[in-house]
Design a protein around this motif. Sequence first.
Motif, mmCIF file in Angstrom:
data_model
loop_
_atom_site.group_PDB
_atom_site.id
_atom_site.type_symbol
_atom_site.label_atom_id
_atom_site.label_comp_id
_atom_site.label_asym_id
_atom_site.label_seq_id
_atom_site.Cartn_x
_atom_site.Cartn_y
_atom_site.Cartn_z
ATOM 1 N N ASN A 152 0.856 -1.187 0.000
ATOM 2 C CA ASN A 152 0.000 0.000 0.000
ATOM 3 C C ASN A 152 0.893 1.237 0.000
ATOM 4 O OD1 ASN A 152 0.786 0.384 2.818
ATOM 5 N ND2 ASN A 152 -0.815 -1.080 3.359
ATOM 6 N N ASN B 117 7.297 4.349 3.256
ATOM 7 C CA ASN B 117 8.274 3.864 4.236
ATOM 8 C C ASN B 117 9.497 3.264 3.541
ATOM 9 O OD1 ASN B 117 7.471 3.355 7.486
ATOM 10 N ND2 ASN B 117 5.842 4.111 6.156
ATOM 11 N N THR C 194 8.256 1.664 16.480
ATOM 12 C CA THR C 194 7.334 1.895 15.377
ATOM 13 C C THR C 194 6.980 0.587 14.690
ATOM 14 O OG1 THR C 194 6.971 3.037 13.265
ATOM 15 C CG2 THR C 194 9.222 2.373 13.741
ATOM 16 N N ALA C 195 5.752 0.540 14.190
ATOM 17 C CA ALA C 195 5.388 -0.554 13.292
ATOM 18 C C ALA C 195 6.021 -0.255 11.933
ATOM 19 C CB ALA C 195 3.872 -0.612 13.157
ATOM 20 N N LEU C 196 6.042 -1.266 11.047
ATOM 21 C CA LEU C 196 6.455 -1.018 9.659
ATOM 22 C C LEU C 196 5.302 -1.437 8.752
ATOM 23 C CD1 LEU C 196 10.157 -2.216 9.181
ATOM 24 C CD2 LEU C 196 9.292 0.100 9.406
ATOM 25 N N PRO C 197 4.723 -0.552 7.967
ATOM 26 C CA PRO C 197 4.966 0.889 7.965
ATOM 27 C C PRO C 197 4.456 1.555 9.247
ATOM 28 C CG PRO C 197 3.116 0.377 6.529
ATOM 29 C CD PRO C 197 3.649 -0.927 7.011
ATOM 30 N N THR C 198 4.991 2.742 9.512
ATOM 31 C CA THR C 198 4.610 3.478 10.719
ATOM 32 C C THR C 198 3.119 3.797 10.684
ATOM 33 O OG1 THR C 198 6.805 4.472 10.762
ATOM 34 C CG2 THR C 198 5.102 5.539 12.095
ATOM 35 N N SER C 199 2.508 3.692 11.844
ATOM 36 C CA SER C 199 1.082 3.968 11.983
ATOM 37 C C SER C 199 0.862 5.425 12.380
ATOM 38 C CB SER C 199 0.516 3.035 13.056
ATOM 39 O OG SER C 199 -0.673 3.552 13.599
ATOM 40 N N ASP C 200 -0.344 5.913 12.163
ATOM 41 C CA ASP C 200 -0.633 7.276 12.619
ATOM 42 C C ASP C 200 -0.765 7.332 14.141
ATOM 43 O OD1 ASP C 200 -4.235 7.668 12.032
ATOM 44 O OD2 ASP C 200 -3.067 6.046 12.928
ATOM 45 N N SER D 95 1.405 3.548 2.223
ATOM 46 C CA SER D 95 2.202 3.730 3.447
ATOM 47 C C SER D 95 3.488 2.919 3.353
ATOM 48 C CB SER D 95 1.407 3.286 4.684
ATOM 49 O OG SER D 95 0.232 4.050 4.829
ATOM 50 N N ARG E 205 3.838 10.614 10.628
ATOM 51 C CA ARG E 205 4.441 9.892 11.762
ATOM 52 C C ARG E 205 5.701 9.148 11.333
ATOM 53 N NH1 ARG E 205 0.435 12.151 12.682
ATOM 54 N NH2 ARG E 205 -0.969 11.973 14.460
ATOM 55 N N SER F 272 -0.168 8.652 8.774
ATOM 56 C CA SER F 272 0.899 7.658 8.942
ATOM 57 C C SER F 272 2.198 8.132 8.299
ATOM 58 C CB SER F 272 0.478 6.314 8.346
ATOM 59 O OG SER F 272 0.366 6.411 6.950
ATOM 60 N N TYR G 233 1.743 6.378 16.007
ATOM 61 C CA TYR G 233 3.125 6.477 16.507
ATOM 62 C C TYR G 233 3.239 7.662 17.461
ATOM 63 C CZ TYR G 233 8.074 7.780 16.559
ATOM 64 O OH TYR G 233 9.335 8.139 16.946
ATOM 65 N N ALA H 59 -5.251 -4.898 -1.217
ATOM 66 C CA ALA H 59 -4.626 -3.595 -1.390
ATOM 67 C C ALA H 59 -3.354 -3.745 -2.218
ATOM 68 C CB ALA H 59 -4.254 -3.002 -0.032
ATOM 69 N N ASN I 264 -2.106 -0.204 9.535
ATOM 70 C CA ASN I 264 -0.839 0.189 8.924
ATOM 71 C C ASN I 264 -0.998 0.339 7.418
ATOM 72 O OD1 ASN I 264 -0.315 -1.954 11.335
ATOM 73 N ND2 ASN I 264 1.078 -0.212 11.448
ATOM 74 N N GLY I 265 -1.936 1.194 7.060
ATOM 75 C CA GLY I 265 -2.281 1.319 5.655
ATOM 76 C C GLY I 265 -3.374 0.312 5.330
ATOM 77 N N THR I 266 -4.089 0.570 4.273
ATOM 78 C CA THR I 266 -5.168 -0.324 3.880
ATOM 79 C C THR I 266 -4.608 -1.677 3.458
ATOM 80 O OG1 THR I 266 -6.509 1.524 3.109
ATOM 81 C CG2 THR I 266 -7.082 -0.648 2.269
ATOM 82 N N ILE I 267 -5.226 -2.738 3.951
ATOM 83 C CA ILE I 267 -4.880 -4.089 3.515
ATOM 84 C C ILE I 267 -6.172 -4.878 3.351
ATOM 85 C CG2 ILE I 267 -2.622 -4.166 4.656
ATOM 86 C CD1 ILE I 267 -3.959 -5.892 6.863
#
Lengths: 423, 420
Positions: A96, A102, B256-262, A98, A128, A125, B264, A243, B282-285
């Motif tokens: 996705n 990253n 942090t998670a990967l990808p970073t979450s809002d 994000s 952050r 995100s 954080y 996604a 962590n983003g749409t999945i």
Amino acid sequence: MESLNRKDLYKQEPPPFGKALLKHYALDPEYLNLNNGSYGTTPRPVLEAANELTLLVESNPDRFNRLLYQPMLIDVRTKVATLIGAKADEVVLVANASMGVNTILRNFDWEAGDVIFAFTTTYGSVSRTVQNLSDCSPFPSVCEIPLNFPMTHAEVLESFKEHLKLHPAGANKKRVAVIDSIVSNPGVLLPWQEMVKICREENVWSLVDAAHSIGQEVDLNMEESKPDFFVSNCHKWLSSKRACALLYVPERNQHIIKTSLPTSHTYIRPADRVKPNFVEQFEWNGTIDFTPYLTVADAIEFRQWLGGEHKINAYCHDLALKGGRRLAEVLGTRVIDPDGDLTVNMVNVELPIPGSIKWTAAIDASMKQKMLVERKAYSAHFYHNGAWWTRCSAQVWNNVEDFENIGIKWREVCAEIVMELKE
Amino acid sequence: MNRKDLYKQEPPPFGKALLKHYALDPEYINLNNGSYGATPRPVLEAAQELTLLIESNPDSFNRLLYKPKLIDVRTKLATLIGAKPDEVVLVANASMGVNTILRNFDWEAEDVIFVFSTTYINVSGTVQSISDCPPFPSICEVPLNFPMTHSDIIESFKDHLKANPASPNKKRVAVIDSIGSNPGVLLPWREMVQICREEKVWSVVDAAHSIGQEVDLNMGEAKPDFFVSNCHKWLSSKRACALLYVPERNQHIIKTALPTSDTYIRPKDRLKPNFVQQFESNGTIDLAPYLTVADALEFRNWLGGEHKINTYCHDLAIKGGRRLAEVLGTRVLDPDGDLTVNMVNVELPIPGSIKWSADIDATMMQKMLIERKAYSAHFNHNGAWWTRCSAQVWNSVEDFENIGKIWREVCADIVKELKE
């Protein structure tokens, strides 16, 4: 209604845009959906293609994952590259947007004195992510540029230039700008191509978070725009299954992306690295369900059936403008972008809630409850620049009536919320 | 038949009779569950229902409905591994889990990362990429050459820890497979974790193969510093989903998670870790693989539960491995069975003088997968060629016999073709 398989379906004329198209999506027909922008919506033929692919994978997971998938992936990457005016080997797929952002930001070798430019409207995100990078050794700086809408493209550019001036590059240090093509809250088009050009002139790396772009902005052309990096979600506006995002890295910058995230077994150590192996590093990053990536081809086919990118987006864009105006009338408020310069397929209209009422988690939850659960209708809501707004996504199954109807509901809901707060 | 009705019936016995409950091509001899897993039809059905629920109202689902379901799955997984729910989050796959852990450490020059020559290729690539970036922590690769015993492994591990002591104020991190991929062998990971604790080495257990194959996992007892396991490999869930276990005492490491979450939180604002929250979005999945882990567990309960399933699979791995070695005229890598859970490694009849090449690799897959519709993983290790067979609930000893005949043919072909 009996469902046709897509081969037969595509032999027919597509229905006109508007309500008649709703049956080709798996949306609850009673759900008034003006929020395609958040999660996208998968057309039934794409779900059908995904199911077929799932069964193919399941019939022999080894044959699929070891032998069959790679040509299919190359096909999708090539089609997506064509859509954005890039070379196929400059485009890979990631989970996705994000993840794409990253991947880029975490590959830079940061140094103290580096500056990362973000905006107050940068996606949660992503801002952050930038903060986290800044919080880790060697602690690059962050410059956050305030953007308060309504504002014009000229004002956005002015502010951007000023902030770049205020934070010149340290000797041998780098500056990286994370630029939304289309912001989420509010859902507005930024002058990203001009900002990318300014970056080039100022020796600033341009990372375009174009999560909303593909399938909404037509005639994307990476060869012309020349961003340093560009990421876009295929499941938001390109009708693909949740996604999948494209990560575009022009050949000149592929050396920056030393590793995919997660790292692949094809990672090459610097001592052994003759040239970047960008595409290869993103072919296998642990087991995933490949259907969202591989059915992007089916999404594109569906959209061709509807008439193609220009036809789809002409409809959606017009509807965003007309619908936004109608909604503002019903609500007795205003459109954030009355001239329409910042409107692609999303339009932002002020909600009838006094700006003195600030955002709280309670109000946020209450809005979702009242709209989504109690009234089965939704357009994204947010608080920005001292006012409450709703962002409506104009999609191929929507019409102006949807904007009117949601206006009636929002009016009710906002009145309730204001009243409840007074008690 | 929908699964509600199916589960009212007695399950079929283990073996061929269960194949129809998977979406596998019945003509494909699948002795390679270990690579990608295989999704039971009831789980596919559940995933499809969930997909339609999500599609009917993506906002309602993503914003309101999914969180309780996610908590339910996390709780069930935590129970399965003897951990607290708030110590377990879900990530895309084991590679992602390992990257999340390793990339969160604040590395320093002179830190040492211990890996093994058998570490999974994506993971060793990850460690290399970290070592290649400032401040360039070191890598110590511990060679493991099978056949070897658990005591040999422990000895070697201790020796290498001794040879690479921690520098003052520097850390050492060991990436330990619970069950290796090539060869598919059980390592003495609990003892290695214990050694890490004694030696003040961080233990990152890459347990990609563990959940659904190793029974009675107990994080409370084993006490690894970090533990990652794929749910789609042996726990019958839809591709792909992994659990990431981080005990409360270590959650501050995962900034942090990967990808970073809002969600954080910056260090200055951070009162305590918000581990679970950072992995909620962590983003749409596609949420179906994560959320249908619950349906996978339901299916496995219907089959009789973890102990019953794994008793069958383990016995079959042992019996099947012996039979396969007979048919091939070779040997089992682990004749005593101490390193065998549900995967067994048997030597292929190809002279060890023939080295691995991409050509031979491709030829094997072509001849097995395409031409003969049969597969068990193949690899070259310690001077010999091996096949790793996964014993799953739909397999029987006959499968091992049949694949033995097929491998014999294919190996003979390959040796002949190389001579020409």
